[in-house]
Design a protein around this motif. Sequence first.
Motif, PDB file in Angstrom:
ATOM      1  N   UNK A   1       0.873  -1.217   0.021  1.00  0.00           N
ATOM      2  CA  UNK A   1       0.148  -0.069  -0.172  1.00  0.00           C
ATOM      3  C   UNK A   1       0.952   1.301   0.020  1.00  0.00           C
ATOM      4  N   UNK A   2       2.029   1.288   0.778  1.00  0.00           N
ATOM      5  CA  UNK A   2       2.676   2.415   0.965  1.00  0.00           C
ATOM      6  C   UNK A   2       3.517   2.741  -0.506  1.00  0.00           C
ATOM      7  N   UNK A   3       4.074   1.406  -0.933  1.00  0.00           N
ATOM      8  CA  UNK A   3       4.721   1.554  -2.199  1.00  0.00           C
ATOM      9  C   UNK A   3       3.821   2.182  -3.292  1.00  0.00           C
ATOM     10  N   UNK A   4       2.553   1.665  -3.304  1.00  0.00           N
ATOM     11  CA  UNK A   4       1.780   2.001  -4.562  1.00  0.00           C
ATOM     12  C   UNK A   4       1.452   3.515  -4.333  1.00  0.00           C
TER      13      UNK A   4
ATOM     14  N   UNK B   1      -2.137   7.657  -5.548  1.00  0.00           N
ATOM     15  CA  UNK B   1      -3.657   7.393  -5.179  1.00  0.00           C
ATOM     16  C   UNK B   1      -3.707   7.107  -3.546  1.00  0.00           C
ATOM     17  N   UNK B   2      -4.882   7.310  -2.932  1.00  0.00           N
ATOM     18  CA  UNK B   2      -4.879   7.193  -1.458  1.00  0.00           C
ATOM     19  C   UNK B   2      -4.291   6.025  -0.790  1.00  0.00           C
ATOM     20  N   UNK B   3      -3.566   6.277   0.155  1.00  0.00           N
ATOM     21  CA  UNK B   3      -3.145   5.096   0.959  1.00  0.00           C
ATOM     22  C   UNK B   3      -4.399   4.637   1.526  1.00  0.00           C
ATOM     23  N   UNK B   4      -5.416   5.330   2.228  1.00  0.00           N
ATOM     24  CA  UNK B   4      -6.341   4.723   2.864  1.00  0.00           C
ATOM     25  C   UNK B   4      -7.081   3.798   1.828  1.00  0.00           C
ATOM     26  N   UNK B   5      -7.091   4.158   0.760  1.00  0.00           N
ATOM     27  CA  UNK B   5      -7.889   3.199  -0.617  1.00  0.00           C
ATOM     28  C   UNK B   5      -7.087   2.145  -0.622  1.00  0.00           C
ATOM     29  N   UNK B   6      -5.899   2.113  -0.700  1.00  0.00           N
ATOM     30  CA  UNK B   6      -4.808   0.849  -0.952  1.00  0.00           C
ATOM     31  C   UNK B   6      -5.014   0.172   0.246  1.00  0.00           C
TER      32      UNK B   6
ATOM     33  N   UNK C   1      -2.334   0.019 -10.282  1.00  0.00           N
ATOM     34  CA  UNK C   1      -1.576  -0.938 -10.818  1.00  0.00           C
ATOM     35  C   UNK C   1      -1.638  -2.659 -10.462  1.00  0.00           C
ATOM     36  N   UNK C   2      -1.516  -2.462  -9.007  1.00  0.00           N
ATOM     37  CA  UNK C   2      -1.556  -3.935  -8.602  1.00  0.00           C
ATOM     38  C   UNK C   2      -2.775  -4.533  -8.832  1.00  0.00           C
TER      39      UNK C   2
ATOM     40  N   UNK D   1       5.082   2.104 -16.733  1.00  0.00           N
ATOM     41  CA  UNK D   1       6.403   2.845 -16.420  1.00  0.00           C
ATOM     42  C   UNK D   1       6.114   3.836 -15.403  1.00  0.00           C
ATOM     43  N   UNK D   2       4.994   4.556 -15.274  1.00  0.00           N
ATOM     44  CA  UNK D   2       4.759   5.612 -14.225  1.00  0.00           C
ATOM     45  C   UNK D   2       4.326   4.914 -12.942  1.00  0.00           C
ATOM     46  N   UNK D   3       4.198   3.835 -12.613  1.00  0.00           N
ATOM     47  CA  UNK D   3       3.835   3.143 -11.507  1.00  0.00           C
ATOM     48  C   UNK D   3       4.379   1.498 -11.477  1.00  0.00           C
ATOM     49  N   UNK D   4       5.740   1.311 -11.807  1.00  0.00           N
ATOM     50  CA  UNK D   4       6.119   0.025 -11.962  1.00  0.00           C
ATOM     51  C   UNK D   4       6.458  -0.939 -10.473  1.00  0.00           C
ATOM     52  N   UNK D   5       6.451  -0.296  -9.245  1.00  0.00           N
ATOM     53  CA  UNK D   5       7.123  -0.877  -8.358  1.00  0.00           C
ATOM     54  C   UNK D   5       6.546  -2.292  -7.873  1.00  0.00           C
ATOM     55  N   UNK D   6       5.048  -2.006  -7.521  1.00  0.00           N
ATOM     56  CA  UNK D   6       4.165  -3.173  -6.916  1.00  0.00           C
ATOM     57  C   UNK D   6       4.434  -4.402  -8.058  1.00  0.00           C
ATOM     58  N   UNK D   7       4.655  -4.343  -9.198  1.00  0.00           N
ATOM     59  CA  UNK D   7       4.855  -5.710  -9.993  1.00  0.00           C
ATOM     60  C   UNK D   7       5.858  -6.254  -9.524  1.00  0.00           C
ATOM     61  N   UNK D   8       7.114  -5.542  -9.154  1.00  0.00           N
ATOM     62  CA  UNK D   8       8.361  -6.220  -8.917  1.00  0.00           C
ATOM     63  C   UNK D   8       8.187  -6.929  -7.700  1.00  0.00           C
ATOM     64  N   UNK D   9       7.309  -6.321  -6.594  1.00  0.00           N
ATOM     65  CA  UNK D   9       7.190  -6.916  -5.308  1.00  0.00           C
ATOM     66  C   UNK D   9       6.398  -8.162  -5.375  1.00  0.00           C
ATOM     67  N   UNK D  10       5.232  -8.246  -6.355  1.00  0.00           N
ATOM     68  CA  UNK D  10       4.492  -9.326  -6.600  1.00  0.00           C
ATOM     69  C   UNK D  10       5.305 -10.501  -7.153  1.00  0.00           C
ATOM     70  N   UNK D  11       6.483 -10.157  -7.755  1.00  0.00           N
ATOM     71  CA  UNK D  11       7.392 -11.188  -8.211  1.00  0.00           C
ATOM     72  C   UNK D  11       7.978 -11.789  -7.168  1.00  0.00           C
ATOM     73  N   UNK D  12       8.504 -11.012  -6.195  1.00  0.00           N
ATOM     74  CA  UNK D  12       9.312 -11.504  -4.943  1.00  0.00           C
ATOM     75  C   UNK D  12       8.063 -12.653  -4.268  1.00  0.00           C
ATOM     76  N   UNK D  13       6.849 -11.813  -4.093  1.00  0.00           N
ATOM     77  CA  UNK D  13       5.808 -12.818  -3.491  1.00  0.00           C
ATOM     78  C   UNK D  13       5.451 -13.848  -4.232  1.00  0.00           C
TER      79      UNK D  13
END
Length: 414
Positions: free
Chosen positions: A17-20, A26-31, A84-85, A108-120
């Motif tokens: 949520x924080x990374x996204x 977008x709002x942290x509370x929604x994430x 994104x996620x 490319x504007x919000x790529x990070x959670x996809x890489x975290x998903x690969x870790x998961x």
Amino acid sequence: ALNAIADGIERRAEDLAQVETCDNGALLRSHRRGVMPRAAHNFRFFADWLGRLDAGDLEISGHREQVSWAPSGVTAVITPWNAPLMLATWRIAPALAAGNTVVAKPPEWAPLTASLLADITAEAGLPDGVFNVVQGTGTEAGAPLAAHPDLARVCFTGSVATGRLVAAAAGAQLTPVSLELGGKSPLLVFADADLDLAVRHAVGQYDNAGQVCLAGTRLLVDERIAGEFTARFLDAAAALRQGDPRDEDTDMGPNITRQHLERVDGFVRRAVAAGARPLLGGTVNADLGGLYYRPTLLADAKPGSEILTEEVFGPVLTLQTFSGEDEAVALANSTRYGLAATMFTGDHDRAERVSARLVAGTVWVNCFFVRDLRAPFGGAGLSGIGREGGTWSFDFYGDVKNTVYAPEGWRSDG
Ligand code: NAD
């Protein structure tokens, strides 16, 4: 493995949520409350649905026909930045459940959670190569992926313009595509509606700073209640708190990039120059600095003008009035999009009549955004090709097969 991925998302939900939020604004509370639980649910749901796939046996002259869903192969999943996620997992989960491997190309504007998903997914025990992430721009990573001859399926979520390119690239190989594209959805308010409910949901269309494909951005209101509706709408919108998306009290965050903010502002400037009248907002929020656009409501836009027909993807709503159901339906259907439609009415018969006439993949009556994963999702017209959800997802990601068994006693020797 799919359930273990869901567990992993739940375990790391706060990180995700924080990374996204840092990535796309977008709002942290929604994430925290909506997006990350839904991302996990996507995996649990399709894991569970896999066990329920059953078309029932068909019988013809003693022969038994049995339908099954075989894996189809490598699936490309190309997704946008506004959620994104959530948008990625809604495609990745059924593709994996169908037995496919996946190559995901995040925005490319919000790529990070996809890489975290690969870790998961690695922690969840997926074998190497089953879930893959290719980071990069649309031109450098997305286009070669969509055109790759070894793909079995291409899933694309994004704009109409890019959707056309992806469909053309996939078409050259005859790779089946599923396209979830933009929208310009209507939100109809009939005179017999619960006005408080309608106003609450109308103001709710500023969610995610208007960067929501499903948003009902065209407010269509019965002329008899338009004055009352508008007054209540403006009161409710005045209470929206715009600011840091990490703050729990914030209702509306920034737009994603300066380039996108300027695009949104360009739509509003051109609309005003063409005669539209801002009842609210209409400018960048200079008090806050950064990438905040004021919640905006435009009246008196010319029929057929850009602001009424093209997707803005920002906190910009238009207001039009109608007299009677026929005009309401004609206005609602007056764009080439057909992703969703929302209506408020106290008359159930009217709801059924109007819903039957609306061009939209989803129609919400006296509600918004509720969607069970068993139900079909997708768009009509320019809003996309195909439906996913429940068995519809497996029909797309799998190779549907019919096996016909001869009647008992088939042996020629009797
Ligand atoms: P976009 O089309 O610009 O980009 C989407 C993705 O496509 C990105 O990952 C991008 O890198 C990639 N891409 C760009 N050019 C490509 C190419 N030539 N080949 C392959 N891939 C390429 O869209 P966006 O601005 O990121 O997202 C906003 C759009 O997405 C809006 O139109 C919105 O309505 C739509 N959207 C639709 C849904 C839905 O479910 N229907 C959901 C969310 C967003």
